[in-house]
Write a protein that holds these residues in place. Sequence first.
Motif, short mmCIF file in Angstrom:
data_model
loop_
_atom_site.label_atom_id
_atom_site.label_comp_id
_atom_site.label_asym_id
_atom_site.label_seq_id
_atom_site.Cartn_x
_atom_site.Cartn_y
_atom_site.Cartn_z
N TRP A 181 20.29 16.63 23.62
CA TRP A 181 21.44 16.19 22.83
C TRP A 181 22.74 16.73 23.40
CZ3 TRP A 181 24.32 13.46 19.75
CH2 TRP A 181 25.46 14.04 19.18
N ARG A 182 22.77 18.04 23.73
CA ARG A 182 24.00 18.62 24.25
C ARG A 182 24.45 17.91 25.53
NH1 ARG A 182 21.95 23.98 22.79
NH2 ARG A 182 21.14 24.14 24.91
N GLU A 183 23.51 17.66 26.44
CA GLU A 183 23.86 17.01 27.70
C GLU A 183 24.33 15.57 27.47
OE1 GLU A 183 20.34 17.19 30.04
OE2 GLU A 183 20.53 19.33 30.49
N THR A 184 23.59 14.84 26.65
CA THR A 184 23.90 13.41 26.47
C THR A 184 25.19 13.22 25.67
OG1 THR A 184 21.51 13.01 26.44
CG2 THR A 184 22.93 11.20 25.77
N SER A 185 25.38 14.01 24.63
CA SER A 185 26.59 13.87 23.82
C SER A 185 27.83 14.25 24.62
CB SER A 185 26.49 14.70 22.54
OG SER A 185 26.36 16.09 22.83
N ALA A 186 27.72 15.30 25.44
CA ALA A 186 28.85 15.70 26.28
C ALA A 186 29.19 14.59 27.28
CB ALA A 186 28.54 17.00 27.02
N ALA A 187 28.16 13.97 27.86
CA ALA A 187 28.40 12.87 28.79
C ALA A 187 29.05 11.68 28.08
CB ALA A 187 27.08 12.44 29.44
N ALA A 188 28.61 11.40 26.85
CA ALA A 188 29.19 10.29 26.09
C ALA A 188 30.67 10.55 25.80
CB ALA A 188 28.41 10.08 24.80
N VAL A 189 31.00 11.78 25.44
CA VAL A 189 32.41 12.11 25.17
C VAL A 189 33.23 11.96 26.45
CG1 VAL A 189 33.99 13.98 24.55
CG2 VAL A 189 31.94 13.56 23.18
N HIS A 190 32.69 12.46 27.57
CA HIS A 190 33.40 12.33 28.84
C HIS A 190 33.66 10.85 29.15
CE1 HIS A 190 34.67 13.35 32.92
NE2 HIS A 190 33.90 12.37 33.34
N ALA A 191 32.64 10.01 28.95
CA ALA A 191 32.80 8.58 29.19
C ALA A 191 33.81 7.96 28.24
CB ALA A 191 31.45 7.88 29.06
N ALA A 192 33.83 8.44 27.00
CA ALA A 192 34.78 7.92 26.01
C ALA A 192 36.22 8.25 26.40
CB ALA A 192 34.47 8.49 24.63
N VAL A 193 36.45 9.47 26.86
CA VAL A 193 37.80 9.88 27.27
C VAL A 193 38.28 9.04 28.46
CG1 VAL A 193 39.14 11.78 28.27
CG2 VAL A 193 37.57 12.22 26.37
N ALA A 194 37.33 8.73 29.38
CA ALA A 194 37.70 7.99 30.59
C ALA A 194 37.54 6.49 30.45
CB ALA A 194 36.83 8.48 31.75
N ALA A 195 37.18 6.00 29.26
CA ALA A 195 36.81 4.58 29.08
C ALA A 195 37.87 3.65 29.66
CB ALA A 195 36.63 4.30 27.59
N PRO A 196 37.48 2.82 30.65
CA PRO A 196 38.46 1.95 31.30
C PRO A 196 38.55 0.54 30.71
CG PRO A 196 36.44 1.94 32.58
CD PRO A 196 36.19 2.83 31.37
N HIS A 197 37.59 0.17 29.87
CA HIS A 197 37.51 -1.22 29.43
C HIS A 197 38.06 -1.38 28.01
CE1 HIS A 197 34.97 -1.48 32.89
NE2 HIS A 197 34.02 -0.73 32.35
N PRO A 198 38.89 -2.38 27.76
CA PRO A 198 39.42 -2.58 26.41
C PRO A 198 38.37 -3.07 25.41
CG PRO A 198 40.19 -4.32 27.88
CD PRO A 198 39.50 -3.31 28.73
N PHE A 199 37.37 -3.83 25.91
CA PHE A 199 36.31 -4.35 25.04
C PHE A 199 34.96 -4.05 25.68
CE2 PHE A 199 39.95 -7.27 24.64
CZ PHE A 199 40.28 -7.05 23.30
N VAL A 200 33.97 -3.76 24.84
CA VAL A 200 32.63 -3.47 25.34
C VAL A 200 31.60 -4.19 24.47
CG1 VAL A 200 33.21 -1.22 26.30
CG2 VAL A 200 32.47 -1.38 23.91
N ALA A 201 30.41 -4.35 25.02
CA ALA A 201 29.32 -5.01 24.30
C ALA A 201 28.28 -3.98 23.87
CB ALA A 201 28.67 -6.06 25.19
N THR A 202 27.79 -4.12 22.65
CA THR A 202 26.71 -3.26 22.16
C THR A 202 25.99 -3.95 21.02
OG1 THR A 202 26.15 -1.04 21.32
CG2 THR A 202 28.19 -2.02 20.51
#
Length: 222
Positions: A112-133
Amino acid sequence: MREAEALRAAYDGVTAVLTPLSPMELLAPTRCHGWTVADLVHHLTEDARRALVALATPAAGPPTRTYVTYWSAPTAPEPDWESAERAAAASAWAGRRAASAAREPGLLVGLWRETSAAAVHAAVAAPHPFVATQGHVLATPDLLTTLATEAVIHHLDLLLGLPPAPEPAVSTLDGLLALRGATRPADWGVEDYLLKGAGRLALSTTDRTTLGPAAGLFPLLG
């Protein structure tokens, strides 16, 4: 981005709760009926993993959901409560089986610590205005708000106090009520609001009187 910082605060709040827990404490029950702490850690890790995939999956706009309508479903017939209970039990059981693949519950916290930290890093750097999920297209800030909302609710599920970043979840619940022309009762505190809005606490008779027809909307999200 404000929403990325809200996600960081929500995820950090969960991590702070989990880090000192012993292996036996990770087997304790939570407010999610049938789920242990370890089960919930696995579920949250899968959510953070989904965030990583979504943030790397650009989509053309316009969005098909907002951070509010992401949680809403089309009007459906009255639920079959026996079927709903079976589905909830099956979901809890599937989560238990998946979490038990780890050799011991403490390993889930490290993941959890590794994955959540990576997700936050990706969120801060998010380059796309829209995403699919999950079959929807969301504006990236709205995706991050849905993730923070779920983390805040599950932080409360751990039974260890109010998380440090309840605002995304409160905004989501306010938006869901507003869609139906309703508002939160003035005497509800934030923690009561989140727990009742997520179905973790039942509405009292007084609550139902105050809410009137809007009582039938609860729980607003699960």
